[in-house]
Design an enzyme around this catalytic site. Structure first.
Site, PDB file in Angstrom:
ATOM      1  N   THR A  53     -51.362  -4.887  39.016  1.00  0.00           N
ATOM      2  CA  THR A  53     -50.062  -4.351  39.413  1.00  0.00           C
ATOM      3  C   THR A  53     -48.996  -5.179  38.704  1.00  0.00           C
ATOM      4  O   THR A  53     -49.062  -6.421  38.697  1.00  0.00           O
ATOM      5  CB  THR A  53     -49.887  -4.290  40.942  1.00  0.00           C
ATOM      6  OG1 THR A  53     -48.612  -3.714  41.229  1.00  0.00           O
ATOM      7  CG2 THR A  53     -49.993  -5.648  41.619  1.00  0.00           C
ATOM      8  N   GLU A  54     -48.059  -4.511  38.047  1.00  0.00           N
ATOM      9  CA  GLU A  54     -47.226  -5.190  37.063  1.00  0.00           C
ATOM     10  C   GLU A  54     -46.258  -6.205  37.663  1.00  0.00           C
ATOM     11  O   GLU A  54     -45.668  -6.996  36.937  1.00  0.00           O
ATOM     12  CB  GLU A  54     -46.483  -4.172  36.183  1.00  0.00           C
ATOM     13  CG  GLU A  54     -45.551  -3.218  36.891  1.00  0.00           C
ATOM     14  CD  GLU A  54     -46.231  -1.904  37.253  1.00  0.00           C
ATOM     15  OE1 GLU A  54     -47.466  -1.894  37.453  1.00  0.00           O
ATOM     16  OE2 GLU A  54     -45.505  -0.881  37.350  1.00  0.00           O
ATOM     17  N   ASN A  55     -46.114  -6.193  38.998  1.00  0.00           N
ATOM     18  CA  ASN A  55     -45.261  -7.201  39.606  1.00  0.00           C
ATOM     19  C   ASN A  55     -45.965  -8.551  39.754  1.00  0.00           C
ATOM     20  O   ASN A  55     -45.362  -9.479  40.302  1.00  0.00           O
ATOM     21  CB  ASN A  55     -44.718  -6.722  40.947  1.00  0.00           C
ATOM     22  CG  ASN A  55     -45.791  -6.286  41.901  1.00  0.00           C
ATOM     23  OD1 ASN A  55     -46.686  -5.525  41.545  1.00  0.00           O
ATOM     24  ND2 ASN A  55     -45.738  -6.781  43.119  1.00  0.00           N
TER      25      ASN A  55
END
Lengths: 227, 236
Positions: A53-55
């Site tokens: 997840t890119e966060n």
């Protein structure tokens, strides 16, 4: 075809399950918000996928048990998630090194429109009063090795989402490899939209009528394209 | 002896001036430095340019700073959040400017700003409206767009633990932009839940080395944005 047929074919869950079959074991995968998130629920038990997840988390797990979440452990959709054994946290520059540097194997995204050359529009309808917001979509399509789109075949109003060329603002040029809709699985090829598989309840003519560009039937050599 | 602690959030943000550019950590509520943002609202600086992923939720923290009319420009990747109409209303009325940046490009612009790299090429956004007017160049047959590094006057972030040198550890996905923002500002201000002595954090585990940190303020029990929003809190 009438507009009430726009939900014909596979359900959202069946679309997600069909896509999940095609992901190789051990893949590093980024799932977009919405229907793409459903894919994780249908991965066959003999496969282990690692979710990014890119966060800032790789090794993302499912939602926490109610009351046991941490507001600082969330996914890109800002929902609480968990971290699997073997997970790692990292900052945003490293997260997008994983994306832009081609380290993520597959990204599954929704779409407003996909063109027959693989152009994708999925971040803005371009309406003047809309608040523009892009998030990581443009980075994902530019850097991830394979891009699968999962979407209803037509809009709520029955308009084709698979088109000759996108009219909405683009997310990326020629980036989509394969599309999973409620009606069919379709590859992007140099010749255009190539049907890999039809939903059992529809025939080729039905799907063509609801597609804004010519469809071809699958040829023997066809496989999901890789960029 | 080095000790970067300051006593209060208000003291930590006291010198933020009108017209300043401020990087603000956080992805959604994870990592949002709510108490430093509230101190900044009390302090009164205006005409601010903010660099952040989102624009806050409800009427607390970052959304409250925007609602108070202190922000004239946002450099941002996703200025839409559930539970908040603050940014939307000001943007539609023309009271706030927006520079929309893809999330990974935003991260790399900040990283480059901190690393002394003035610009870089990326494939992200080529062929889209977000590359319009920017220099394109081809490398090995593929097109890339030139993006500029970003720097700020101040960075305000949240971490979990600091030592008195400003070495930082974070909590889970609250890390997000903080380590790179800490490198890219003239003054980096951090709120943490606890401060320990030099040597109490294993140097092998430090995420942000203290060289990037100027001020540390202890906020032992930071508010969670979602809980404030659920309780209907509006700051001030």
């Amino acid at each position: 075809m009438t507009s009430k047929d726009s939900k014909a074919g596979w359900s959202r869950e069946e679309m997600a399950a069909r896509l999940a079959q095609d992901i190789p074991n051990g893949s590093y995968v980024n799932l977009g918000i919405g229907i793409p998130e459903l894919v994780a629920k249908f991965v066959p038990e003999d496969k282990t996928l690692i979710y990014h997840t890119e966060n800032g988390l790789i090794g993302m797990g499912p939602s926490p048990v109610a009351g046991q979440g941490d507001p600082e452990l969330i996914n890109a959709g800002k929902r609480q998630v968990t971290a699997m054994p073997g997970a790692a946290y990292f900052h945003h520059a490293d997260s997008f090194v994983m994306i832009r540097g081609g380290h993520i194997d597959l990204c599954v995204l929704g779409a407003l429109q996909v063109a027959q050359n693989g152009d994708l529009a999925n971040w803005s309808t371009g309406e003047p009063d809309a608040i523009p917001a892009v998030g990581g979509a443009m980075d994902l399509v530019a850097g991830v090795k394979s891009i699968y789109v999962i979407t209803q075949h037509t809009t709520k109003h029955g308009e084709p989402k698979l088109v000759e060329s996108c009219t909405y603002p683009l997310t990326g040029l020629g980036v989509v490899n394969r599309i999973y809709t409620n009606l069919a699985v379709i590859d992007i090829t140099p010749e255009g939209f190539q049907v890999v598989e039809l939903s059992p309840s529809v025939d080729f003519k039905d799907v063509q009528e609801r597609t804004g560009a010519p469809l071809f039937t699958k040829r023997e050599s066809a496989t999901a394209g890789k960029k | 002896m080095i000790d970067k602690r300051v006593n209060t959030a208000h003291e930590a943000v006291a010198d933020i001036f009108d017209g300043a550019t401020i990087m603000i950590g956080g992805f959604g509520e994870a990592g949002s430095p709510v108490e430093l943002l509230h101190a900044l609202i009390d302090q009164g600086a205006s005409d601010l340019t903010i660099i952040s992923n989102n624009t806050g939720s409800g009427e607390v923290g970052l959304a409250a700073l925007i609602k108070a009319g202190r922000v004239s420009k946002a450099i941002c990747s996703y200025p839409r959040t559930a539970n908040s109409t603050v940014f939307t209303e000001l943007y539609r009325s023309g009271s706030i400017k927006l520079e929309l940046v893809p999330q990974g490009t935003l991260a790399e612009r900040i990283r480059c700003g901190g690393a002394g790299v003035p610009a870089f090429y990326t494939a992200t956004a080529v062929g889209t409206p977000l590359a319009e007017g920017k220099e394109l160049r081809e490398f090995e047959g593929k097109k890339y767009v030139l993006e500029r590094g970003l720097r700020a006057d101040f960075t305000i972030i949240k971490a979990r633990t600091a030592d008195v040198h400003g070495n930082l550890l974070y909590n889970k996905t609250a890390r997000n932009f903080a380590p790179i923002m800490a490198t890219a500002a003239n003054t980096t201000i951090v709120q943490v839940q606890n401060v320990v002595d030099a040597g109490d954090i294993d140097p092998e585990t430090i995420v942000t080395p203290g060289i990037f940190v100027d001020r540390v303020v202890c906020v032992a029990q930071p508010a969670h944005e979602s809980e404030l929003v659920a309780a209907g809190v509006s700051y001030p």
